[in-house]
Design an enzyme around this catalytic site. Sequence first.
Site, PDB file in Angstrom:
ATOM      1  CD  GLU A  21      25.625 127.601 -53.391  1.00 33.82           C
ATOM      2  OE1 GLU A  21      26.142 126.697 -54.378  1.00 33.82           O
ATOM      3  OE2 GLU A  21      25.948 128.732 -53.436  1.00 33.82           O
TER       4      GLU A  21
ATOM      5  CG  HIS B 166      31.538 124.534 -55.042  1.00 34.12           C
ATOM      6  ND1 HIS B 166      31.611 124.757 -53.995  1.00 34.12           N
ATOM      7  CD2 HIS B 166      29.923 125.165 -55.604  1.00 34.12           C
ATOM      8  CE1 HIS B 166      30.404 125.901 -53.690  1.00 34.12           C
ATOM      9  NE2 HIS B 166      29.845 125.839 -54.806  1.00 34.12           N
TER      10      HIS B 166
ATOM     11  CG  HIS C  74      24.627 132.625 -56.578  1.00 28.69           C
ATOM     12  ND1 HIS C  74      23.566 132.058 -55.473  1.00 28.69           N
ATOM     13  CD2 HIS C  74      25.416 132.141 -56.548  1.00 28.69           C
ATOM     14  CE1 HIS C  74      24.637 131.232 -54.831  1.00 28.69           C
ATOM     15  NE2 HIS C  74      25.294 131.058 -55.648  1.00 28.69           N
TER      16      HIS C  74
ATOM     17  CG  HIS D 221      30.114 128.896 -50.729  1.00 26.42           C
ATOM     18  ND1 HIS D 221      29.194 128.069 -50.499  1.00 26.42           N
ATOM     19  CD2 HIS D 221      29.916 129.203 -51.946  1.00 26.42           C
ATOM     20  CE1 HIS D 221      28.883 127.734 -51.385  1.00 26.42           C
ATOM     21  NE2 HIS D 221      28.976 128.353 -53.030  1.00 26.42           N
TER      22      HIS D 221
HETATM   23  C1  DHB Z   1      29.763 132.038 -57.281  1.00 19.84           C
HETATM   24  C2  DHB Z   1      29.100 131.669 -55.921  1.00 19.84           C
HETATM   25  C3  DHB Z   1      29.338 130.632 -55.548  1.00 19.84           C
HETATM   26  O1  DHB Z   1      28.097 130.287 -54.657  1.00 19.84           O
HETATM   27  C4  DHB Z   1      29.305 129.377 -56.327  1.00 19.84           C
HETATM   28  O2  DHB Z   1      30.241 128.559 -55.706  1.00 19.84           O
HETATM   29  C5  DHB Z   1      30.356 129.631 -57.621  1.00 19.84           C
HETATM   30  C6  DHB Z   1      30.595 130.919 -57.833  1.00 19.84           C
HETATM   31  C7  DHB Z   1      29.581 133.406 -58.150  1.00 19.84           C
HETATM   32  O3  DHB Z   1      28.774 134.444 -57.956  1.00 19.84           O
HETATM   33  O4  DHB Z   1      30.874 133.776 -59.087  1.00 19.84           O
HETATM   34 FE    FE Z   2      28.218 128.339 -54.807  1.00 23.76          FE
END
Ligand code: DHB
Ligand code: FE
Length: 287
Positions: free
Chosen positions: A240, A59, A193, A12
């Site tokens: 996540e 978030h 990530h 997302h």
């Molecule tokens: C990013 C990814 C995410 O899942 C998020 O909530 C905020 C930023 C990113 O990769 O920039």
């Molecule tokens: Fe996220």
Amino acid sequence: MARITAGVATSHIPLLGVAVDQGKTRDDYFGPIFKGYDWTKEWEKAQKPDVVILVYNDHASAFDMKIVPTFAIGCAEHYKPADEGWGPRPVPDIEGHADLGWHIAQSLILDEFDMTIINEMDLDHGLTVPLSLMFGTPEAWPVKVIPVAVNVVTYPVPSGNRCWALGEAIKRAVETYPEDLNVQIWGTGGMSHQLQGTRAGLINAEWDNRFLDAMIGDTDAARWIPHIEYLRETGSEGIEMVMWLIMRGALGKETRCLHRHYYAACSNTAVGHLVLEPVQPDAEEIS
Ligand code: DHB
Ligand code: FE
């Protein structure tokens, strides 16, 4: 009765929402990413789901450290996109399905999942970016949405096993709703990530692809992955992915993969996307 006909999983990443809103989805950077959603956009047009149970995480837009619900279900008729600091995304408001939402809440709570019931909240990129990826830029979203918010921001977050079991309970809940509704369940977030610290930018394509493999077929191996493995192998925000397990648990014992897409990197993140169909054991035994 209502039925869960398919599961969709997707990252997302907020930058993908920016690309949609600024009309950049076919440029050199974003083109290969959005190409992986073309199949799904056409498929969704044919599927015409009535309702999407959209498992996502907030978030710090609707919730902050004052209130941290582990599992929350939206029972409202109507939601607005959240202002995440740059103004709300210019996307349509989100229509809920209050009656099915309350039915699922009741069924889950009597099934011993102590859900937080939400009647008013704004929805951030965790929910609006997946809608944009699957439906593009319509005047109004073509589905009603029941948001299911999961705390994956502040430890302790729920275990993979608990998430999978919640998915199983959501399946039972939907199947006791008397109206014929075509319901999809989406799991969002991931893939590997990490957004901060010395490991920022970490991507583990091998692990991500093993996780995608584990969503397909009749294995439930992914429900037993411990938090520490997500952290170590996929970075701090890789957790996540436990939200995908709610989607997977709701599809029953076995799934068939209709579409799969993986791309790294976008922003700091690997993009992962699956479209899954439940394999109905009853139907196959009868035939
Ligand atoms: C990013 C990814 C995410 O899942 C998020 O909530 C905020 C930023 C990113 O990769 O920039
Ligand atoms: Fe996220």
